[in-house]
Motif scaffolding. Structure first.
Motif, short mmCIF file in Angstrom:
data_model
loop_
_atom_site.label_atom_id
_atom_site.label_comp_id
_atom_site.label_asym_id
_atom_site.label_seq_id
_atom_site.Cartn_x
_atom_site.Cartn_y
_atom_site.Cartn_z
N UNK A 303 0.84 -1.20 0.00
CA UNK A 303 0.00 0.00 0.00
C UNK A 303 0.88 1.25 0.00
N UNK A 304 1.91 1.26 0.86
CA UNK A 304 2.82 2.41 0.91
C UNK A 304 3.56 2.57 -0.41
N UNK A 305 4.01 1.45 -0.99
CA UNK A 305 4.73 1.51 -2.26
C UNK A 305 3.83 2.06 -3.36
N UNK A 306 2.56 1.63 -3.37
CA UNK A 306 1.62 2.12 -4.38
C UNK A 306 1.40 3.62 -4.23
N UNK A 307 1.27 4.09 -3.00
CA UNK A 307 1.08 5.53 -2.78
C UNK A 307 2.29 6.33 -3.24
N UNK A 308 3.49 5.83 -2.97
CA UNK A 308 4.69 6.52 -3.43
C UNK A 308 4.77 6.51 -4.95
N UNK A 309 4.42 5.38 -5.56
CA UNK A 309 4.42 5.28 -7.02
C UNK A 309 3.46 6.31 -7.63
N UNK A 310 2.26 6.41 -7.08
CA UNK A 310 1.27 7.36 -7.60
C UNK A 310 1.73 8.80 -7.40
N UNK A 311 2.36 9.08 -6.26
CA UNK A 311 2.86 10.44 -6.02
C UNK A 311 3.91 10.83 -7.06
N UNK A 312 4.87 9.96 -7.29
CA UNK A 312 5.92 10.26 -8.27
C UNK A 312 5.31 10.38 -9.66
N UNK A 313 4.37 9.50 -9.98
CA UNK A 313 3.75 9.50 -11.30
C UNK A 313 3.06 10.83 -11.59
N UNK A 314 2.26 11.33 -10.65
CA UNK A 314 1.47 12.52 -10.93
C UNK A 314 2.26 13.81 -10.74
N UNK A 315 3.22 13.83 -9.84
CA UNK A 315 4.02 15.05 -9.68
C UNK A 315 5.06 15.20 -10.78
#
Length: 541
Positions: A303-315
Motif C-alpha cells: 500500500x505504501x509503495x503504491x502511494x509513493x508510485x502514484x505520487x511520483x507519477x502525478x508530480x
C-alpha cells in the motif's frame, strides 16, 4: 491428490511414506530439528564463513574482488542461455494441455485472494531490488554508454555534458528496454520454475515441501539420501547468500537516505547497526508466522509503495511518463531477443556486469521466492499460475521502472548541469543515493524520502523473515512448523552473513557470493524443468 492416467506410473504417491521416514529429523541440542546432514552442513558452513569474513576482512575482500569478474566473464553465456530456457519452458506450459492441471487437485480452492497473493509475491520477490535499482538502472543506461553500442545505443550528452536533443528519444527507449529486460519475463520465469515444481510435488503428490522433492521423478528414492542432501544444501547456500545480498543493498540504501535527509553518517558502522536492528524486528515477524507476520507486513508495504508510485507519477507528469511506459513495453518486446543472445556480443560491460549478475541473483533467490510462492499458490491451475507469475509482475516491474526511472531521466534532460541524479548516479556512481536524489527534484522531498526509507526497511524485514521461514523449511525436511529456536538461528545468521559480506568487501563481496552460489544452482533449475514435465505427465488433465 489427483488421479493419474492408466499409462503413467504413480510411484511418487505410493512411495511417499518410505521417503518421509527417511527424511524425518529429530530434535537435537537447543531444540533444533536436525534434518540428517542438511542442517548441520549448511549451518556449520555459514557459521564458519561469517567468522572467516569477520576475522580476515582484507583477505576476504581480495578474494571477493577477484571472484565476481572471473565468474561473470567466464559463465555469462551459461547464465543467459539458461534464463532463456526457463522463459521458453514456462511459455510452452501455458499453451500445453498440462496448463489445466490444478495445483492441489481438481477440487482445490485458492488459499488467498489475488490481492493478498500479489502483495506477498512482490514483497518477497523484488522489493529491495526495485527500491535500489528503480532509479539507478534506467538513469545509468540513459546517461552513460553501456558497452560498445552494438544495439544502436546513442549518447544523449556530449563529452562536456551538453544535451544532444536528437539523441534523447532513442537513448531513452533503449534505457527502458535494457532495464525491462532485467525485471520482466526472465526473472519471473526463474521463480516460476521453482514455485511450480514445489507446488506440484507437494500439493499434488504429497511430498514434503523441500527442493529435493521435485527430483523424485528423476532420482527416485535417492532423493532421500545424499543426492537430496546435496540439492537441499545448495538451495540453502543459494538462498542465504541471495538474501544477504539484498539485505546488504537495503542497509546501504537506508543509510544513504538517512544521511541525505537527516545527516546521519553514511558508513559501515551505521549499516551494521541497521542490519542488527532490522534483523531483530524480522525475528518478531518470523515468530508470528506466515499469516500473522509476513502477510500483514507485505500488504502494508505494498500500500505504501503504491502511494509513493502514484505520487511520483502525478508530480513528475502522469501523461508523458505513462507514454514512456507504453514505449518501454514496446521497446522491450522489440529488443528482448537481441538482449537475450548469449553469443557474439560486444556489449560485455552490460552482459557481464549487469545481466549475468542479475540472473545469478534471481537464481539464488529462486529457492526462497519459489517456495514462498508455492506455499501461497494452492488452488491455481498451472496456466493461471504461470500467466499470473510471469505477465502481471513483469508489467508492474516495468511500470515501476518507467515511473521512477522516467522521472529521473526527465530531471536529467531538464537540468543536465544541476541534476542530483546525474551527479550521484552517473558521475560518482552512488546507486544507493539514486532514489533520494530523484525524490529531491519533486515536492515534499523530505516526506517522500522518509517514506522511501521506511519502504526499504520494511522490504528488508519481509525479505528476511520470509527467507528464514523458507530456509527453516528446507533444513527441517519440508516441515512448515519447525521449532522456534531453528527459525531464530536462520534469521539471525542471515543478518550476520550480510554484515560479514559488507565488512569483507562491500558491494563486490555481496555480488561475488550471489554469483558463486547461483552458478551451481542453475544446473539444479535446468534439471528441475525435466522433473516438472515428468510430474505433469502423471497428472489427469
Amino acid at each position: 491428490m489427483t488421479e493419474t492416467t492408466s499409462d503413467a506410473p504413480n510411484a511418487i504417491d505410493t512411495d511417499y511414506e518410505i521417503g518421509q521416514d527417511n527424511i524425518d529429523g529429530q530434535l537435537g541440542p537447543f531444540g533444533f530439528d536436525i534434518h540428517n546432514p542438511v542442517f548441520l552442513i549448511s549451518g556449520l558452513s555459514i557459521v564458519a564463513f561469517v567468522f572467516y569474513a569477520l576475522a580476515l576482512p582484507e583477505q576476504a575482500a581480495s578474494i571477493f574482488g577477484w571472484l565476481r569478474p572471473f565468474l561473470t566473464s567466464t559463465f555469462d553465456w551459461f547464465f543467459l542461455l539458461s534464463a532463456n530456457v526457463f522463459v521458453l519452458f514456462c511459455l510452452a506450459l501455458i499453451f500445453s494441455p498440462w496448463g489445466g492441471v490444478r495445483l492441489g487437485g481438481p477440487d482445490a480452492k485458492p488459499d488467498y485472494s489475488y490481492a493478498g497473493w500479489f502483495a506477498m509475491l512482490f514483497a518477497a520477490g523484488m522489493g529491495i531490488g526495485l527500491m535500489f535499482f528503480g532509479v539507478l538502472e534506467p538513469a545509468y543506461y540513459f546517461g552513460t554508454p553501456w558497452g560498445d553500442e552494438p544495439l544502436g545505443v546513442v549518447r544523449p550528452f556530449t563529452e562536456d555534458g551538453a544535451l544532444i536533443p536528437e539523441n534523447v528519444g532513442e537513448a531513452r527507449r533503449m534505457a527502458l528496454a535494457a532495464t525491462s529486460y532485467h525485471w520482466a519475463l526472465h526473472p519471473w520465469a526463474i521463480y516460476a520454475v521453482v514455485a511450480l515444481a514445489l507446488a506440484l510435488f507437494s500439493f499434488n503428490k504429497g511430498l514434503p515441501l523441500s527442493i529435493r522433492s521435485a527430483f523424485y521423478p528423476i532420482f527416485g528414492e535417492k532423493v532421500w539420501g545424499w543426492t537430496g542432501h546435496i540439492i537441499d544444501t545448495l538451495a540453502v547456500f543459494a538462498t542465504l547468500f541471495g538474501l544477504a545480498t539484498s539485505l546488504g543493498l537495503g542497509a546501504q540504501q537506508a543509510n544513504a537516505g538517512m544521511n541525505y535527509v537527516y545527516g546521519i553518517p553514511n558508513n559501515l558502522t551505521v549499516q551494521v547497526i541497521l542490519i542488527t536492528v532490522i534483523t531483530a524486528i524480522a525475528l518478531i515477524s518470523v515468530l508470528r508466522g506466515l499469516d500473522g507476520g509476513v502477510k500483514v507486513l507485505s500488504e502494508i508495504n505494498m500500500v505504501i509503495a503504491l502511494l509513493l508510485l502514484l505520487f511520483v507519477l502525478f508530480t513528475a507528469g502522469a501523461v508523458p511518463i505513462l507514454g514512456e511506459f507504453a514505449k518501454g513495453v514496446l521497446a522491450y518486446t522489440r529488443e528482448v531477443i537481441p538482449l537475450s543472445n548469449p553469443f557474439g556480443r560486444e556489449d560485455t560491460g552490460y552482459m557481464q556486469g549487469w545481466t549475468a549478475f542479475y540472473w545469478a541473483w534471481w537464481i539464488s533467490w529462486s529457492p526462497f521466492v519459489g517456495m514462498f510462492i508455492a506455499r501461497v499458490s494452492r488452488g491455481r491451475t498451472v496456466r493461471e499460475f504461470l500467466i499470473s507469475v510471469l505477465v502481471i509482475p513483469s508489467l508492474v516491474s516495468v511500470l515501476w521502472m518507467a515511473v521512477f526511472g522516467g522521472s529521473a531521466i526527465n530531471d536529467m534532460i531538464a537540468n543536465p548541469e544541476t541534476s542530483a541524479v546525474m551527479a550521484n548516479v552517473i558521475e560518482t556512481y552512488s546507486p544507493e543515493l539514486s532514489l533520494f536524489a530523484m525524490l529531491d527534484s519533486l515536492p515534499f522531498s523530505a516526506v517522500t524520502s522518509t517514506i522511501g526509507i521506511i519502504l526499504v526497511i520494511v522490504f528488508f524485514v519481509t525479505s528476511s523473515d520470509s527467507g528464514s521461514l523458507v530456509i527453516d523449511t528446507i533444513t527441517a525436511g519440508g516441515k512448515v512448523d519447525a521449532p522456534v529456536p531453528q527459525r531464530i538461528f536462520w534469521c539471525t545468521f542471515e543478518g550476520a552473513v550480510a554484515i560479514a559480506l559488507l565488512i569483507g568487501g562491500g558491494l563486490n563481496a555481496l555480488q561475488a557470493m550471489v554469483i558463486s552460489t547461483g552458478l551451481p544452482f542453475t544446473l539444479v533449475l535446468l534439471l528441475m524443468c525435466w522433473a516438472i514435465l515428468k510430474g505433469l505427465m502423471s497428472e489427469q488433465r
